[in-house]
Motif scaffolding. Structure first.
Motif, PDB file in Angstrom:
ATOM      1  N   ILE A 187     -97.278 -36.448  24.613  1.00 27.99           N
ATOM      2  CA  ILE A 187     -97.990 -37.426  24.560  1.00 27.99           C
ATOM      3  C   ILE A 187     -97.047 -38.685  24.676  1.00 27.99           C
ATOM      4  CG2 ILE A 187     -97.627 -37.429  22.051  1.00 27.99           C
ATOM      5  CD1 ILE A 187    -100.417 -38.509  21.386  1.00 27.99           C
ATOM      6  N   SER A 188     -97.780 -39.788  25.263  1.00 28.13           N
ATOM      7  CA  SER A 188     -96.898 -40.987  25.695  1.00 28.13           C
ATOM      8  C   SER A 188     -96.867 -41.586  24.351  1.00 28.13           C
ATOM      9  CB  SER A 188     -97.735 -41.869  26.515  1.00 28.13           C
ATOM     10  OG  SER A 188     -98.911 -42.411  25.734  1.00 28.13           O
ATOM     11  N   GLN A 189     -95.849 -42.315  24.167  1.00 25.90           N
ATOM     12  CA  GLN A 189     -95.330 -43.273  22.936  1.00 25.90           C
ATOM     13  C   GLN A 189     -96.323 -44.100  22.742  1.00 25.90           C
ATOM     14  OE1 GLN A 189     -91.963 -42.896  21.817  1.00 25.90           O
ATOM     15  NE2 GLN A 189     -92.677 -44.133  20.170  1.00 25.90           N
ATOM     16  N   PRO A 190     -96.976 -45.050  23.386  1.00 27.21           N
ATOM     17  CA  PRO A 190     -98.069 -45.747  22.793  1.00 27.21           C
ATOM     18  C   PRO A 190     -99.418 -44.850  22.352  1.00 27.21           C
ATOM     19  CG  PRO A 190     -97.368 -46.415  25.240  1.00 27.21           C
ATOM     20  CD  PRO A 190     -96.845 -45.233  25.068  1.00 27.21           C
ATOM     21  N   SER A 191     -99.442 -43.736  22.886  1.00 31.56           N
ATOM     22  CA  SER A 191    -100.584 -43.047  22.408  1.00 31.56           C
ATOM     23  C   SER A 191    -100.134 -42.502  21.088  1.00 31.56           C
ATOM     24  CB  SER A 191    -100.866 -41.653  23.180  1.00 31.56           C
ATOM     25  OG  SER A 191    -101.422 -42.219  24.384  1.00 31.56           O
ATOM     26  N   LEU A 192     -99.179 -41.924  20.956  1.00 33.03           N
ATOM     27  CA  LEU A 192     -98.534 -41.493  19.544  1.00 33.03           C
ATOM     28  C   LEU A 192     -98.522 -42.857  18.886  1.00 33.03           C
ATOM     29  CD1 LEU A 192     -97.094 -39.571  17.568  1.00 33.03           C
ATOM     30  CD2 LEU A 192     -94.782 -40.092  18.761  1.00 33.03           C
ATOM     31  N   SER A 193     -98.169 -43.877  18.928  1.00 31.09           N
ATOM     32  CA  SER A 193     -98.074 -45.069  18.111  1.00 31.09           C
ATOM     33  C   SER A 193     -99.673 -45.231  17.568  1.00 31.09           C
ATOM     34  CB  SER A 193     -97.783 -46.514  18.732  1.00 31.09           C
ATOM     35  OG  SER A 193     -96.378 -46.309  18.957  1.00 31.09           O
ATOM     36  N   ARG A 194    -100.446 -45.203  18.493  1.00 27.37           N
ATOM     37  CA  ARG A 194    -102.128 -45.311  18.134  1.00 27.37           C
ATOM     38  C   ARG A 194    -102.409 -44.113  16.949  1.00 27.37           C
ATOM     39  NH1 ARG A 194    -102.287 -46.816  23.345  1.00 27.37           N
ATOM     40  NH2 ARG A 194    -103.098 -44.885  24.030  1.00 27.37           N
ATOM     41  N   MET A 195    -101.950 -43.032  17.355  1.00 28.44           N
ATOM     42  CA  MET A 195    -102.472 -41.811  16.552  1.00 28.44           C
ATOM     43  C   MET A 195    -101.685 -42.033  15.207  1.00 28.44           C
ATOM     44  SD  MET A 195    -101.556 -37.615  17.123  1.00 28.44           S
ATOM     45  CE  MET A 195    -102.320 -37.815  18.638  1.00 28.44           C
TER      46      MET A 195
END
Length: 154
Positions: free
Chosen positions: A70-78
């Motif tokens: 998963i991308s870093q920005p997607s992980l942050s949102r998750m």
């Protein structure tokens, strides 16, 4: 590392990778449809599962991301969503004030355990009939060898 003369040809490498990838896709599609993943997605569960493996209970967001697809920005949102659900805590990294560390809450740990028990049982029901115990041992040995053969940063 495999000796140069024992390297497979490019077609063999591509076919083996494709087979491994397609097997994983087939299993993951079946897993995503299981009842235990109605409360959390497979990806959200994967975050909780990986947090259970952190020795000190806390890990930096970028270190957690090394084990996820998963991308870093997607992980942050998750992580934002998981925090809003009360499943993870976030804090400024102790060693580096610019970084963020996360950890499971008690509710997150309990939900991971509950889903994990069902997940392992369903995973066993799904894939155990496909291979013998010896073949599962070989599969594990081969995938671990493949992972350890990759240079850091891959």
């Amino acid at each position: 590392m495999i000796e140069q003369e024992r390297l497979p040809d490019i077609r063999t490498t591509a076919q083996a990778w494709e087979s491994l990838f397609r097997a994983q896709v087939a299993v993951m599609r079946r897993l995503q449809a299981l009842p235990e993943f109605r409360k959390l997605s497979v990806r959200e569960y994967d975050v909780l599962f990986n947090l259970t493996r952190c020795p000190g209970g806390w890990t930096r967001l970028n270190e957690l991301n090394e084990n996820l697809l998963i991308s870093q920005p997607s992980l942050s949102r998750m992580v934002d969503r998981l925090e809003a659900k009360g499943l993870v805590l976030r804090r400024t990294a102790e060693q580096d004030q610019r970084g963020i560390e996360i950890s499971l809450t008690e509710a997150g740990r309990e939900l991971q355990r509950r889903i994990g028990r069902e997940h392992v049982r369903h995973l066993h029901e799904l894939i155990a009939p496909a291979l013998s115990a010896e073949e599962f041992g070989q599969l594990q040995a081969l995938t671990e060898k493949l992972r350890s053969g990759l240079s850091p940063g891959c």
